[in-house]
Design an enzyme around this catalytic site. Structure first.
Site, PDB file in Angstrom:
ATOM      1  N   SER A 157      69.173  -5.504  30.714  1.00  0.00           N
ATOM      2  CA  SER A 157      69.222  -6.395  29.551  1.00  0.00           C
ATOM      3  C   SER A 157      70.461  -6.099  28.722  1.00  0.00           C
ATOM      4  O   SER A 157      70.899  -4.942  28.635  1.00  0.00           O
ATOM      5  CB  SER A 157      67.977  -6.157  28.690  1.00  0.00           C
ATOM      6  N   TYR A 170      63.149   0.147  24.565  1.00  0.00           N
ATOM      7  CA  TYR A 170      63.417  -0.805  25.658  1.00  0.00           C
ATOM      8  C   TYR A 170      64.889  -0.711  26.074  1.00  0.00           C
ATOM      9  O   TYR A 170      65.215  -0.611  27.264  1.00  0.00           O
ATOM     10  CB  TYR A 170      63.065  -2.208  25.169  1.00  0.00           C
TER      11      TYR A 170
END
Ligand SMILES: NC(=O)c1ccc[n+]([C@@H]2O[C@H](COP(=O)([O-])OP(=O)(O)OC[C@H]3O[C@@H](n4cnc5c(N)ncnc54)[C@H](O)[C@@H]3O)[C@@H](O)[C@H]2O)c1
Length: 270
Positions: A157, A170
């Protein structure tokens, strides 16, 4: 002139393939001729996508297991001849099975301010986004090394490349996965195996743009977000699937150790 990607005779495992980006990757690999092993923690999701592929004339198998469970990943992937592994399962890990209808949302990737969190809150991000990638890669590599050929592609990401507030665990897990795959790329290049990352900007996997039409607050949030994108729209799962299918193909045999952003220009590489 025509350009065709032919994955005939290849088997591909796609983790978290039961919806969203993973589903689009499964359909694209199958359309290119691969037999697709559709993994998902939620069995119904995996089964539905495998059925969808078969109805379109492709070959598929549902393989439900939790990627963060090393023994389960080893058993499922170890039983298959795997030529292509797409580590796609991610976000905040699996929802509880009761709260996981096909198409449902998992827990949020946003945890709020890091200073309000504790290590126990971080575990689920590392379990799926880092250990899940390591577990499945560990399970798939022996086949690939024996075959002298293989493709590993990990979905990371831009949160892990550029940083994103309120998503530190994350982001850390995704950045860890990207570093892990770069190291593996160096270990297995001489075995004919390529290992790459694809870093996503926001992909509208949960109907965010539709939801925004009904909520002025959400519409404003999406509008602010899109201001940061050179191509001012959210990504769609199919925006991702084409690059993955190319990286999985013989045409990409001299591309390894890289991280490719698919992000509408949210961040740019030199
Ligand atoms: N959608 C985005 O905006 C976005 C942005 C950046 C990166 N990503 C990454 O792209 C990937 C796909 O995202 P998405 O939006 O399609 O997600 P999604 O939540 O819609 O789908 C993920 C699927 O993975 C499955 N899954 C979750 N944990 C699992 C586990 N431990 N084992 C097996 N299956 C598991 C879920 O059941 C679900 O079907 C993820 O790695 C995510 O982190 C997404």
């Amino acid at each position: 002139m025509t350009f065709t990607i032919d994955l005939g005779g290849k088997s591909a495992v796609v983790t978290g393939g039961g919806q969203g980006v993973g589903r689009a990757i499964c359909l694209s690999l199958a359309a290119a001729g691969a037999r697709v092993i559709v993994n998902d923690y939620v069995p119904d999701r995996a089964t539905l996508v495998a059925k969808e592929i078969e109805e379109l004339g492709g070959a598929a198998l549902a393989s439900p297991f939790d990627v963060s469970d090393y023994a389960a990943a080893t058993k499922a992937i170890g039983a298959e001849k795997v030529d292509i592994l797409v580590n796609n399962a991610g976000n905040a890990g699996p929802p509880t099975l009761e709260a996981a209808p096909p198409g449902g949302r998992g827990p949020s990737v946003s945890l709020g301010e890091f200073t309000n969190t504790e290590p126990a809150d971080w575990d689920r991000y590392f379990a799926v986004n880092l250990y899940g990638v390591m577990n499945c890669t560990r399970a798939a590599l022996p086949h690939m090394i024996a075959a002298g050929d293989g493709r590993i592609i990990t979905i990371v990401s831009d949160a892990g490349r550029v940083g994103e507030p309120h998503m530190a665990p994350y982001a850390a897990a995704k950045a860890g996965a990207a570093g892990f795959t770069r190291a593996i790329a160096r270990e297995v290049g001489r075995d004919g195996i390529t290992v790459n990352n694809v870093a996503l900007g926001t992909v509208d996997t949960i109907g965010l743009e539709d939801m925004a039409r009904e909520s002025p607050e959400l519409a404003e949030r999406v509008r602010r977000q899109l201001k940061r994108y050179i191509v001012p729209r959210l990504g769609q799962p199919d925006d991702v699937a084409g690059l993955i299918t190319f990286l999985a193909s013989p045409a990409a045999s001299w591309i390894t150790g890289q991280t490719y952003p698919v992000n509408g220009g949210y961040s740019v590489n030199m």
